[in-house]
Write an enzyme that holds these catalytic residues in place. Structure first.
Site, PDB file in Angstrom:
ATOM      1  N   SER A  21       0.825  -1.211   0.000  1.00 50.94           N
ATOM      2  CA  SER A  21       0.000   0.000   0.000  1.00 50.94           C
ATOM      3  C   SER A  21       0.861   1.263   0.000  1.00 50.94           C
ATOM      4  O   SER A  21       1.832   1.371   0.754  1.00 50.94           O
ATOM      5  CB  SER A  21      -0.920   0.018   1.227  1.00 50.94           C
ATOM      6  OG  SER A  21      -1.642   1.234   1.273  1.00 50.94           O
ATOM      7  N   LYS A  72     -12.976  -6.293   2.003  1.00 56.73           N
ATOM      8  CA  LYS A  72     -13.965  -5.337   1.497  1.00 56.73           C
ATOM      9  C   LYS A  72     -15.407  -5.803   1.663  1.00 56.73           C
ATOM     10  O   LYS A  72     -16.314  -4.988   1.837  1.00 56.73           O
ATOM     11  CB  LYS A  72     -13.685  -5.008   0.035  1.00 56.73           C
ATOM     12  CG  LYS A  72     -12.458  -4.125  -0.169  1.00 56.73           C
ATOM     13  CD  LYS A  72     -12.356  -3.664  -1.607  1.00 56.73           C
ATOM     14  CE  LYS A  72     -11.280  -2.614  -1.761  1.00 56.73           C
ATOM     15  NZ  LYS A  72     -11.293  -1.974  -3.093  1.00 56.73           N
ATOM     16  N   ASP A 108     -14.760   4.552  -4.350  1.00 52.47           N
ATOM     17  CA  ASP A 108     -14.147   4.281  -5.659  1.00 52.47           C
ATOM     18  C   ASP A 108     -14.902   4.954  -6.797  1.00 52.47           C
ATOM     19  O   ASP A 108     -14.304   5.560  -7.690  1.00 52.47           O
ATOM     20  CB  ASP A 108     -14.086   2.770  -5.915  1.00 52.47           C
ATOM     21  CG  ASP A 108     -12.964   2.098  -5.153  1.00 52.47           C
ATOM     22  OD1 ASP A 108     -11.987   2.784  -4.791  1.00 52.47           O
ATOM     23  OD2 ASP A 108     -13.060   0.877  -4.919  1.00 52.47           O
ATOM     24  N   ALA A 134     -15.355  -7.346 -15.267  1.00 58.51           N
ATOM     25  CA  ALA A 134     -16.603  -7.573 -14.548  1.00 58.51           C
ATOM     26  C   ALA A 134     -16.366  -7.858 -13.073  1.00 58.51           C
ATOM     27  O   ALA A 134     -17.171  -8.534 -12.424  1.00 58.51           O
ATOM     28  CB  ALA A 134     -17.382  -8.715 -15.198  1.00 58.51           C
ATOM     29  N   GLY A 136     -14.952  -6.300  -9.033  1.00 59.95           N
ATOM     30  CA  GLY A 136     -15.420  -5.303  -8.087  1.00 59.95           C
ATOM     31  C   GLY A 136     -15.202  -3.881  -8.559  1.00 59.95           C
ATOM     32  O   GLY A 136     -16.057  -3.004  -8.348  1.00 59.95           O
ATOM     33  N   ASN A 157     -16.483  -8.719 -21.005  1.00 58.76           N
ATOM     34  CA  ASN A 157     -15.585  -9.526 -20.191  1.00 58.76           C
ATOM     35  C   ASN A 157     -15.238 -10.817 -20.929  1.00 58.76           C
ATOM     36  O   ASN A 157     -16.017 -11.297 -21.758  1.00 58.76           O
ATOM     37  CB  ASN A 157     -16.257  -9.859 -18.851  1.00 58.76           C
ATOM     38  CG  ASN A 157     -15.288 -10.429 -17.841  1.00 58.76           C
ATOM     39  OD1 ASN A 157     -14.268  -9.803 -17.527  1.00 58.76           O
ATOM     40  ND2 ASN A 157     -15.582 -11.600 -17.310  1.00 58.76           N
ATOM     41  N   ARG A 158     -14.043 -11.371 -20.639  1.00 53.44           N
ATOM     42  CA  ARG A 158     -13.664 -12.642 -21.267  1.00 53.44           C
ATOM     43  C   ARG A 158     -14.711 -13.711 -20.988  1.00 53.44           C
ATOM     44  O   ARG A 158     -15.111 -14.454 -21.874  1.00 53.44           O
ATOM     45  CB  ARG A 158     -12.288 -13.073 -20.730  1.00 53.44           C
ATOM     46  CG  ARG A 158     -11.119 -12.395 -21.411  1.00 53.44           C
ATOM     47  CD  ARG A 158      -9.855 -13.222 -21.191  1.00 53.44           C
ATOM     48  NE  ARG A 158      -8.724 -12.645 -21.894  1.00 53.44           N
ATOM     49  CZ  ARG A 158      -7.728 -11.979 -21.315  1.00 53.44           C
ATOM     50  NH1 ARG A 158      -7.747 -11.783 -20.004  1.00 53.44           N
ATOM     51  NH2 ARG A 158      -6.719 -11.495 -22.007  1.00 53.44           N
ATOM     52  N   THR A 159     -15.123 -13.807 -19.722  1.00 51.72           N
ATOM     53  CA  THR A 159     -16.182 -14.746 -19.368  1.00 51.72           C
ATOM     54  C   THR A 159     -17.513 -14.002 -19.460  1.00 51.72           C
ATOM     55  O   THR A 159     -17.864 -13.209 -18.579  1.00 51.72           O
ATOM     56  CB  THR A 159     -15.974 -15.296 -17.941  1.00 51.72           C
ATOM     57  OG1 THR A 159     -14.668 -15.877 -17.841  1.00 51.72           O
ATOM     58  CG2 THR A 159     -17.023 -16.349 -17.601  1.00 51.72           C
ATOM     59  N   GLY A 251      -5.215   6.038 -14.457  1.00 50.79           N
ATOM     60  CA  GLY A 251      -5.814   5.474 -13.263  1.00 50.79           C
ATOM     61  C   GLY A 251      -5.377   6.120 -11.966  1.00 50.79           C
ATOM     62  O   GLY A 251      -6.071   6.018 -10.954  1.00 50.79           O
TER      63      GLY A 251
END
Length: 285
Positions: A21, A72, A108, A134, A136, A157-159, A251
């Site tokens: 962190s 979380k 966030d 997809a 959190g 998403n890939r999945t 980001g």
């Protein structure tokens, strides 16, 4: 250097592991800049010790905590109050201790939007966005985007099943139409091309040796591209987007602003965002 005294107020971050962190550098630089008597401390808390830790933090009058992996979701049962953002995202990243009660927030999404505003990006009502990933972080980003009047959000998403499930979870929470698609969807290029905003939340952006999950030629110069991955500061996606003439957002902005929002909740003081960003850049890069 600030002197720790009996009047110093304690804030910090909990996680396991926690050594990575950089929040302590960011927050402590801000406290020093403002000359307020706070200190930000990282606490490594094993999952089995979380209940005892929360009681301990209450006992020693901790003012606030950031929450990271793996706590979380696990911390929610120990809270007295949660924000709407937590209800929608199912995750907490900020705790505020006050009058014997603990409130959980998720900053966030608001941090994500502040990162947009910092660069002057405002999306007209009725536009569409495409969010890659997809997990959190994607959930927090989508919740934030539904608050600014977008007509449609595609989750890629890939999945595919994960994207569809996320879209279904959030579709009833706003007036925005949310659809889940696979990254192999034959209409993906068209979805990207028509989007006013493309957001990457997938961790693949951290590896600059790998190509982006979308092709550069799908991007219009009018499309804004936001990659919430902050290491490296300019990902492959942002690099190719800049070459296409797109408005790009790093980001680091989201990381700074989600911390700045927590800072203000704890201290009731306007945070020195530039100081926080400078300290974070120095710590990370």
């Amino acid at each position: 250097m600030m002197q720790i005294t009996g009047k110093t107020k304690i804030v910090g971050v909990i996680g396991d592991p926690i050594e990575h962190s950089r929040s302590p550098q960011m927050h402590n630089a801000a406290f020093a800049e403002l000359g307020i008597n706070y200190v930000y401390v990282p606490f490594r808390i094993h999952p089995d010790a979380l209940p005892a830790a929360i009681e301990g933090f209450k006992a020693i009058n901790v003012v606030g905590l950031n929450v990271t992996i793996p706590h979380k979701q696990a911390v929610i049962p120990f809270l007295d109050e949660i924000s709407r953002e937590v209800e929608l995202t199912g995750a907490v990243n900020t705790l505020t201790f006050e009058n014997g009660r603990i409130k959980g927030d998720n900053t966030d999404g608001l941090g994500f939007l502040e990162g947009m505003r910092e660069t002057g990006l405002e999306l007209p009502h009725g536009e569409s966005a495409l969010v890659i990933g997809a997990g959190g972080s994607a959930r927090a980003v989508i919740v934030a985007l539904t608050s600014i009047g977008l007509e449609t959000i595609f989750v890629a998403n890939r999945t595919k099943s994960k994207a569809v499930k996320l879209a279904e979870d959030l579709s009833d929470t706003s007036g925005t139409a949310i659809h889940g698609i696979g990254l192999d969807d034959p209409q993906l290029a068209d979805r990207v091309n028509r989007a006013a905003l493309v957001v990457n939340t997938a961790s693949v952006g951290m590896d600059i040796s790998k190509p982006p999950l979308i092709h550069a030629e799908w991007l219009r110069p009018q499309t804004a591209v936001y990659d919430i991955v902050y290491t490296p500061p300019e990902t492959r996606l942002l690099s190719v987007a800049a070459e296409r003439g797109c408005h790009t957002i790093q980001g680091l902005s989201m990381l700074v602003y989600q911390g700045a929002i927590a800072f203000e909740k704890w201290t009731h003081v306007t945070p020195p965002v530039k100081t926080m960003k400078d300290a974070l850049q120095q710590a990370l890069y």
